[in-house]
Design a protein around this motif. Structure first.
Motif, PDB file in Angstrom:
ATOM      1  N   VAL A  27       6.302  -8.123   0.964  1.00 27.80           N
ATOM      2  CA  VAL A  27       6.677  -6.977   1.822  1.00 27.80           C
ATOM      3  C   VAL A  27       5.474  -6.809   2.668  1.00 27.80           C
ATOM      4  O   VAL A  27       5.527  -6.631   4.109  1.00 27.80           O
ATOM      5  CB  VAL A  27       7.112  -5.946   1.118  1.00 27.80           C
ATOM      6  CG1 VAL A  27       7.337  -4.822   2.291  1.00 27.80           C
ATOM      7  CG2 VAL A  27       8.562  -6.356   0.806  1.00 27.80           C
ATOM      8  N   VAL A  28       4.195  -6.650   1.985  1.00 30.74           N
ATOM      9  CA  VAL A  28       3.091  -6.097   2.612  1.00 30.74           C
ATOM     10  C   VAL A  28       2.423  -7.258   3.637  1.00 30.74           C
ATOM     11  O   VAL A  28       2.313  -7.013   4.964  1.00 30.74           O
ATOM     12  CB  VAL A  28       1.829  -5.802   1.790  1.00 30.74           C
ATOM     13  CG1 VAL A  28       0.486  -5.616   2.193  1.00 30.74           C
ATOM     14  CG2 VAL A  28       2.287  -4.349   0.884  1.00 30.74           C
ATOM     15  N   SER A  58      16.994  -4.478   7.734  1.00 29.03           N
ATOM     16  CA  SER A  58      17.660  -5.767   7.554  1.00 29.03           C
ATOM     17  C   SER A  58      16.533  -6.878   8.091  1.00 29.03           C
ATOM     18  O   SER A  58      16.770  -8.055   7.595  1.00 29.03           O
ATOM     19  CB  SER A  58      18.937  -5.632   8.556  1.00 29.03           C
ATOM     20  OG  SER A  58      18.512  -5.340   9.763  1.00 29.03           O
ATOM     21  N   GLU A  59      15.691  -6.461   8.644  1.00 25.68           N
ATOM     22  CA  GLU A  59      14.831  -7.796   9.241  1.00 25.68           C
ATOM     23  C   GLU A  59      14.056  -7.974   7.878  1.00 25.68           C
ATOM     24  O   GLU A  59      13.653  -9.346   7.785  1.00 25.68           O
ATOM     25  CB  GLU A  59      13.979  -7.168  10.439  1.00 25.68           C
ATOM     26  CG  GLU A  59      14.828  -7.004  11.672  1.00 25.68           C
ATOM     27  CD  GLU A  59      13.821  -6.094  12.632  1.00 25.68           C
ATOM     28  OE1 GLU A  59      14.006  -6.707  13.774  1.00 25.68           O
ATOM     29  OE2 GLU A  59      13.329  -5.157  12.618  1.00 25.68           O
ATOM     30  N   HIS A 108      14.029 -12.063   6.358  1.00 30.31           N
ATOM     31  CA  HIS A 108      12.878 -12.543   6.186  1.00 30.31           C
ATOM     32  C   HIS A 108      12.417 -13.172   4.724  1.00 30.31           C
ATOM     33  O   HIS A 108      12.043 -14.270   4.651  1.00 30.31           O
ATOM     34  CB  HIS A 108      11.705 -12.007   6.824  1.00 30.31           C
ATOM     35  CG  HIS A 108      11.318 -11.790   8.193  1.00 30.31           C
ATOM     36  ND1 HIS A 108      11.210 -12.992   9.157  1.00 30.31           N
ATOM     37  CD2 HIS A 108      11.569 -10.812   9.038  1.00 30.31           C
ATOM     38  CE1 HIS A 108      11.304 -12.768  10.437  1.00 30.31           C
ATOM     39  NE2 HIS A 108      11.592 -11.512  10.554  1.00 30.31           N
ATOM     40  N   ILE A 109      12.744 -12.123   4.060  1.00 34.92           N
ATOM     41  CA  ILE A 109      12.297 -12.591   2.588  1.00 34.92           C
ATOM     42  C   ILE A 109      13.611 -13.278   1.926  1.00 34.92           C
ATOM     43  O   ILE A 109      13.438 -14.375   1.065  1.00 34.92           O
ATOM     44  CB  ILE A 109      12.120 -11.240   1.599  1.00 34.92           C
ATOM     45  CG1 ILE A 109      10.915 -10.578   2.221  1.00 34.92           C
ATOM     46  CG2 ILE A 109      12.181 -11.670   0.298  1.00 34.92           C
ATOM     47  CD1 ILE A 109      10.553  -9.247   1.563  1.00 34.92           C
ATOM     48  N   LEU A 119      14.823  -4.307  -2.674  1.00 37.26           N
ATOM     49  CA  LEU A 119      13.988  -3.944  -1.574  1.00 37.26           C
ATOM     50  C   LEU A 119      13.849  -2.524  -1.126  1.00 37.26           C
ATOM     51  O   LEU A 119      12.730  -2.042  -0.952  1.00 37.26           O
ATOM     52  CB  LEU A 119      14.746  -4.731  -0.280  1.00 37.26           C
ATOM     53  CG  LEU A 119      13.941  -4.316   1.067  1.00 37.26           C
ATOM     54  CD1 LEU A 119      12.515  -5.131   1.089  1.00 37.26           C
ATOM     55  CD2 LEU A 119      14.723  -5.135   2.167  1.00 37.26           C
ATOM     56  N   THR A 120      14.850  -1.684  -1.218  1.00 36.32           N
ATOM     57  CA  THR A 120      14.767  -0.247  -1.414  1.00 36.32           C
ATOM     58  C   THR A 120      13.828   0.341  -2.302  1.00 36.32           C
ATOM     59  O   THR A 120      12.959   1.244  -1.966  1.00 36.32           O
ATOM     60  CB  THR A 120      16.381   0.475  -1.689  1.00 36.32           C
ATOM     61  OG1 THR A 120      17.207  -0.156  -0.925  1.00 36.32           O
ATOM     62  CG2 THR A 120      16.107   1.984  -1.615  1.00 36.32           C
TER      63      THR A 120
END
Length: 132
Positions: A31-32, A44-45, A49-50, A58-59
């Motif tokens: 994420v970073v 959502s983006e 991507h991931i 993710l949250t």
């Protein structure tokens, strides 16, 4: 430089434990790194991507990174609501060490995978000897 004393290894005082707690998971570094490359992104983006991260994970990851001050979250009270995430100054300061780790991984991945295979082969051979 890290001081050489026994206190640094105790959980409350050990900075590396806190760092590894955050980045030892599967998603935080991704994420970073993604936010460093793409800039501001919506939930959502990031998910798109991931790809293989669940909404719940993710949250949890975004909340943890926000709690540590590594990303900022901006809520827009629109219909539908919009939330954007981006790296903070502190988060951006992580990019050079992350890139060093990524470069190291790229340079050594073949050796690591070969070593894992050799280790696995040795373990299988041991298991065969003990069951025979």
């Amino acid at each position: 430089m890290i001081e050489n004393n026994d206190e640094k290894f105790k959980p409350a005082f050990c900075p590396i434990r806190h760092v590894l707690d955050r980045f030892g998971d599967k998603w935080s570094i991704l994420v970073v790194e993604l936010l460093s490359q793409k800039g501001k992104l919506r939930f959502s983006e990031i998910s798109g991507h991931i790809g293989d991260i669940s909404q719940k994970m993710l949250t949890v990851t975004l909340r943890s990174l926000e709690a540590d001050g590594l990303i900022s979250r901006e809520f827009f009270p629109e219909i539908p609501p919009r939330v954007e995430y981006e790296l903070t100054e502190l988060g951006n300061s992580l990019i050079p060490p992350i890139n060093n780790l990524l470069h190291w991984g790229q340079a050594h991945i073949e050796t690591i995978l070969d070593n894992r295979k050799q280790y696995g082969d040795k373990e299988k051979a041991k298991a065969k000897k003990t069951t025979a």
